[in-house]
Design a protein around this motif. Structure first.
Motif, PDB file in Angstrom:
ATOM      1  N   ALA A  10       2.158  -2.540   3.393  1.00  0.00           N
ATOM      2  CA  ALA A  10       2.311  -1.339   4.224  1.00  0.00           C
ATOM      3  C   ALA A  10       0.970  -0.631   4.414  1.00  0.00           C
ATOM      4  O   ALA A  10       0.653  -0.166   5.517  1.00  0.00           O
ATOM      5  CB  ALA A  10       3.338  -0.389   3.603  1.00  0.00           C
ATOM      6  N   ILE A  11       0.188  -0.564   3.365  1.00  0.00           N
ATOM      7  CA  ILE A  11      -1.133   0.069   3.434  1.00  0.00           C
ATOM      8  C   ILE A  11      -2.039  -0.717   4.383  1.00  0.00           C
ATOM      9  O   ILE A  11      -2.721  -0.134   5.239  1.00  0.00           O
ATOM     10  CB  ILE A  11      -1.754   0.199   2.027  1.00  0.00           C
ATOM     11  N   CYS A  12      -2.034  -2.033   4.258  1.00  0.00           N
ATOM     12  CA  CYS A  12      -2.858  -2.866   5.145  1.00  0.00           C
ATOM     13  C   CYS A  12      -2.437  -2.691   6.602  1.00  0.00           C
ATOM     14  O   CYS A  12      -3.292  -2.617   7.493  1.00  0.00           O
ATOM     15  CB  CYS A  12      -2.759  -4.332   4.733  1.00  0.00           C
ATOM     16  N   GLY A  13      -1.146  -2.601   6.844  1.00  0.00           N
ATOM     17  CA  GLY A  13      -0.661  -2.376   8.199  1.00  0.00           C
ATOM     18  C   GLY A  13      -1.142  -1.050   8.759  1.00  0.00           C
ATOM     19  O   GLY A  13      -1.566  -0.958   9.920  1.00  0.00           O
ATOM     20  N   GLU A  14      -1.086  -0.025   7.926  1.00  0.00           N
ATOM     21  CA  GLU A  14      -1.532   1.302   8.364  1.00  0.00           C
ATOM     22  C   GLU A  14      -3.029   1.312   8.651  1.00  0.00           C
ATOM     23  O   GLU A  14      -3.487   1.889   9.641  1.00  0.00           O
ATOM     24  CB  GLU A  14      -1.180   2.347   7.294  1.00  0.00           C
ATOM     25  N   VAL A  15      -3.811   0.652   7.807  1.00  0.00           N
ATOM     26  CA  VAL A  15      -5.263   0.582   8.007  1.00  0.00           C
ATOM     27  C   VAL A  15      -5.577  -0.212   9.280  1.00  0.00           C
ATOM     28  O   VAL A  15      -6.442   0.184  10.068  1.00  0.00           O
ATOM     29  CB  VAL A  15      -5.956  -0.014   6.765  1.00  0.00           C
ATOM     30  N   LEU A  16      -4.859  -1.311   9.497  1.00  0.00           N
ATOM     31  CA  LEU A  16      -5.038  -2.090  10.726  1.00  0.00           C
ATOM     32  C   LEU A  16      -4.719  -1.232  11.954  1.00  0.00           C
ATOM     33  O   LEU A  16      -5.483  -1.201  12.925  1.00  0.00           O
ATOM     34  CB  LEU A  16      -4.139  -3.331  10.711  1.00  0.00           C
ATOM     35  N   TYR A  61       4.838   7.390  -0.870  1.00  0.00           N
ATOM     36  CA  TYR A  61       4.137   7.974   0.270  1.00  0.00           C
ATOM     37  C   TYR A  61       2.726   8.410  -0.131  1.00  0.00           C
ATOM     38  O   TYR A  61       1.775   8.222   0.627  1.00  0.00           O
ATOM     39  CB  TYR A  61       4.915   9.147   0.861  1.00  0.00           C
ATOM     40  N   ALA A  62       2.590   8.982  -1.311  1.00  0.00           N
ATOM     41  CA  ALA A  62       1.267   9.428  -1.764  1.00  0.00           C
ATOM     42  C   ALA A  62       0.315   8.249  -1.907  1.00  0.00           C
ATOM     43  O   ALA A  62      -0.847   8.324  -1.489  1.00  0.00           O
ATOM     44  CB  ALA A  62       1.393  10.186  -3.086  1.00  0.00           C
ATOM     45  N   ILE A  63       0.788   7.160  -2.489  1.00  0.00           N
ATOM     46  CA  ILE A  63      -0.059   5.973  -2.641  1.00  0.00           C
ATOM     47  C   ILE A  63      -0.423   5.426  -1.262  1.00  0.00           C
ATOM     48  O   ILE A  63      -1.585   5.110  -0.991  1.00  0.00           O
ATOM     49  CB  ILE A  63       0.650   4.904  -3.488  1.00  0.00           C
ATOM     50  N   TRP A  64       0.575   5.312  -0.383  1.00  0.00           N
ATOM     51  CA  TRP A  64       0.365   4.772   0.961  1.00  0.00           C
ATOM     52  C   TRP A  64      -0.657   5.628   1.732  1.00  0.00           C
ATOM     53  O   TRP A  64      -1.605   5.106   2.315  1.00  0.00           O
ATOM     54  CB  TRP A  64       1.707   4.735   1.685  1.00  0.00           C
ATOM     55  N   ALA A  65      -0.468   6.922   1.709  1.00  0.00           N
ATOM     56  CA  ALA A  65      -1.341   7.824   2.457  1.00  0.00           C
ATOM     57  C   ALA A  65      -2.749   7.868   1.868  1.00  0.00           C
ATOM     58  O   ALA A  65      -3.741   7.771   2.603  1.00  0.00           O
ATOM     59  CB  ALA A  65      -0.737   9.227   2.501  1.00  0.00           C
ATOM     60  N   ALA A  66      -2.850   8.002   0.558  1.00  0.00           N
ATOM     61  CA  ALA A  66      -4.167   8.115  -0.079  1.00  0.00           C
ATOM     62  C   ALA A  66      -4.971   6.829   0.062  1.00  0.00           C
ATOM     63  O   ALA A  66      -6.171   6.874   0.371  1.00  0.00           O
ATOM     64  CB  ALA A  66      -4.008   8.468  -1.552  1.00  0.00           C
ATOM     65  N   ALA A  67      -4.331   5.703  -0.152  1.00  0.00           N
ATOM     66  CA  ALA A  67      -5.044   4.434   0.000  1.00  0.00           C
ATOM     67  C   ALA A  67      -5.482   4.250   1.445  1.00  0.00           C
ATOM     68  O   ALA A  67      -6.605   3.798   1.713  1.00  0.00           O
ATOM     69  CB  ALA A  67      -4.163   3.270  -0.456  1.00  0.00           C
ATOM     70  N   GLY A  68      -4.608   4.614   2.379  1.00  0.00           N
ATOM     71  CA  GLY A  68      -4.965   4.518   3.794  1.00  0.00           C
ATOM     72  C   GLY A  68      -6.149   5.396   4.139  1.00  0.00           C
ATOM     73  O   GLY A  68      -7.084   4.958   4.814  1.00  0.00           O
ATOM     74  N   VAL A  69      -6.134   6.624   3.669  1.00  0.00           N
ATOM     75  CA  VAL A  69      -7.238   7.560   3.928  1.00  0.00           C
ATOM     76  C   VAL A  69      -8.544   7.004   3.358  1.00  0.00           C
ATOM     77  O   VAL A  69      -9.580   6.983   4.039  1.00  0.00           O
ATOM     78  CB  VAL A  69      -6.936   8.953   3.333  1.00  0.00           C
ATOM     79  N   ILE A  74     -13.765   4.384   4.303  1.00  0.00           N
ATOM     80  CA  ILE A  74     -14.762   3.356   3.951  1.00  0.00           C
ATOM     81  C   ILE A  74     -15.068   2.474   5.160  1.00  0.00           C
ATOM     82  O   ILE A  74     -16.229   2.174   5.444  1.00  0.00           O
ATOM     83  CB  ILE A  74     -14.270   2.521   2.750  1.00  0.00           C
ATOM     84  N   ILE A  75     -14.034   2.065   5.886  1.00  0.00           N
ATOM     85  CA  ILE A  75     -14.233   1.251   7.090  1.00  0.00           C
ATOM     86  C   ILE A  75     -15.066   2.023   8.115  1.00  0.00           C
ATOM     87  O   ILE A  75     -15.959   1.460   8.759  1.00  0.00           O
ATOM     88  CB  ILE A  75     -12.880   0.808   7.682  1.00  0.00           C
ATOM     89  N   LEU A  94     -10.684  13.049  -5.318  1.00  0.00           N
ATOM     90  CA  LEU A  94      -9.578  13.954  -5.655  1.00  0.00           C
ATOM     91  C   LEU A  94      -8.242  13.452  -5.126  1.00  0.00           C
ATOM     92  O   LEU A  94      -7.214  13.555  -5.811  1.00  0.00           O
ATOM     93  CB  LEU A  94      -9.867  15.362  -5.134  1.00  0.00           C
ATOM     94  N   VAL A  95      -8.237  12.903  -3.926  1.00  0.00           N
ATOM     95  CA  VAL A  95      -7.003  12.351  -3.365  1.00  0.00           C
ATOM     96  C   VAL A  95      -6.501  11.198  -4.248  1.00  0.00           C
ATOM     97  O   VAL A  95      -5.327  11.135  -4.610  1.00  0.00           O
ATOM     98  CB  VAL A  95      -7.221  11.877  -1.907  1.00  0.00           C
ATOM     99  N   ILE A  96      -7.405  10.307  -4.613  1.00  0.00           N
ATOM    100  CA  ILE A  96      -7.027   9.166  -5.448  1.00  0.00           C
ATOM    101  C   ILE A  96      -6.590   9.635  -6.831  1.00  0.00           C
ATOM    102  O   ILE A  96      -5.595   9.149  -7.382  1.00  0.00           O
ATOM    103  CB  ILE A  96      -8.186   8.149  -5.518  1.00  0.00           C
ATOM    104  N   ALA A  97      -7.296  10.615  -7.391  1.00  0.00           N
ATOM    105  CA  ALA A  97      -6.908  11.159  -8.694  1.00  0.00           C
ATOM    106  C   ALA A  97      -5.516  11.786  -8.636  1.00  0.00           C
ATOM    107  O   ALA A  97      -4.716  11.641  -9.562  1.00  0.00           O
ATOM    108  CB  ALA A  97      -7.937  12.184  -9.166  1.00  0.00           C
ATOM    109  N   GLY A  98      -5.211  12.461  -7.543  1.00  0.00           N
ATOM    110  CA  GLY A  98      -3.890  13.054  -7.378  1.00  0.00           C
ATOM    111  C   GLY A  98      -2.793  12.006  -7.380  1.00  0.00           C
ATOM    112  O   GLY A  98      -1.731  12.187  -7.995  1.00  0.00           O
ATOM    113  N   VAL A  99      -3.033  10.896  -6.722  1.00  0.00           N
ATOM    114  CA  VAL A  99      -2.044   9.811  -6.704  1.00  0.00           C
ATOM    115  C   VAL A  99      -1.875   9.216  -8.100  1.00  0.00           C
ATOM    116  O   VAL A  99      -0.757   8.948  -8.544  1.00  0.00           O
ATOM    117  CB  VAL A  99      -2.454   8.728  -5.688  1.00  0.00           C
ATOM    118  N   VAL A 100      -2.971   9.023  -8.791  1.00  0.00           N
ATOM    119  CA  VAL A 100      -2.889   8.497 -10.160  1.00  0.00           C
ATOM    120  C   VAL A 100      -2.077   9.442 -11.037  1.00  0.00           C
ATOM    121  O   VAL A 100      -1.211   9.005 -11.815  1.00  0.00           O
ATOM    122  CB  VAL A 100      -4.306   8.262 -10.742  1.00  0.00           C
ATOM    123  N   LEU A 101      -2.307  10.734 -10.916  1.00  0.00           N
ATOM    124  CA  LEU A 101      -1.542  11.710 -11.703  1.00  0.00           C
ATOM    125  C   LEU A 101      -0.059  11.699 -11.339  1.00  0.00           C
ATOM    126  O   LEU A 101       0.803  11.817 -12.222  1.00  0.00           O
ATOM    127  CB  LEU A 101      -2.127  13.108 -11.526  1.00  0.00           C
TER     128      LEU A 101
END
Length: 109
Positions: A10-16, A61-69, A74-75, A94-101
Motif C-alpha cells: 500500500a505504501i509503495c502504491g501511494e508513493v508511485l 494509517y499512521a504507518i502508511w501516511a508517515a512512510a509515504g511522506v 526523499i524521492i 518526528l513523524v517516524i518517531a510518532g509512528v514508532v510510539l
C-alpha cells in the motif's frame, strides 16, 4: 500475505501515485497519469485489506501516511532536486518517531 507486507505494498502504491502525480504535469501526460490511477488504486485497495487483518486503523494509517511522506520527500530530494534543510529532516524524524510510539503503545498492553 501478512498484514505488514500488504501495508508495504500500500505504501509503495501511494508513493508511485504521488510521484507520478508530479510527473503527470497536471494530468497532461498519459503514462504518468495512468501510474497515478494505478498507484492510488493499489494503495487504497491494499490499505482497505490491511484494515481487515488485525492492525488497528490508527496504526495502519499512521504507518502508511508517515512512510509515504518520508519516501516522497526523499524521492523529491534525490530525483527532483528539491531542497531539504535541518527543520524538514527534524520533521520527518518526528513523524517516524510518532509512528514508532503508536506501534509501541499498541503492543504494550
Amino acid at each position: 500475505m501478512g498484514a505488514y507486507l500488504l501495508l508495504a505494498v500500500a505504501i509503495c502504491g501511494e508513493v508511485l501515485g504521488t510521484t507520478s502525480l508530479k510527473l503527470s504535469e497536471n494530468f497532461s501526460k498519459l503514462w504518468p497519469t495512468v501510474f497515478v490511477i494505478v498507484g492510488y488504486g493499489i494503495a487504497f485497495t491494499t490499505l482497505a485489506r490491511v484494515l481487515t487483518m488485525g492492525i488497528p486503523m490508527g496504526v495502519a494509517y499512521a504507518i502508511w501516511a508517515a512512510a509515504g511522506v518520508a519516501l516522497v520527500a526523499i524521492i523529491g530530494v534525490v530525483f527532483f532536486g528539491e531542497g531539504i534543510n535541518l527543520a524538514m529532516i527534524a520533521g520527518l524524524v518526528l513523524v517516524i518517531a510518532g509512528v514508532v510510539l503508536l506501534e509501541m503503545g499498541r503492543t504494550a498492553h
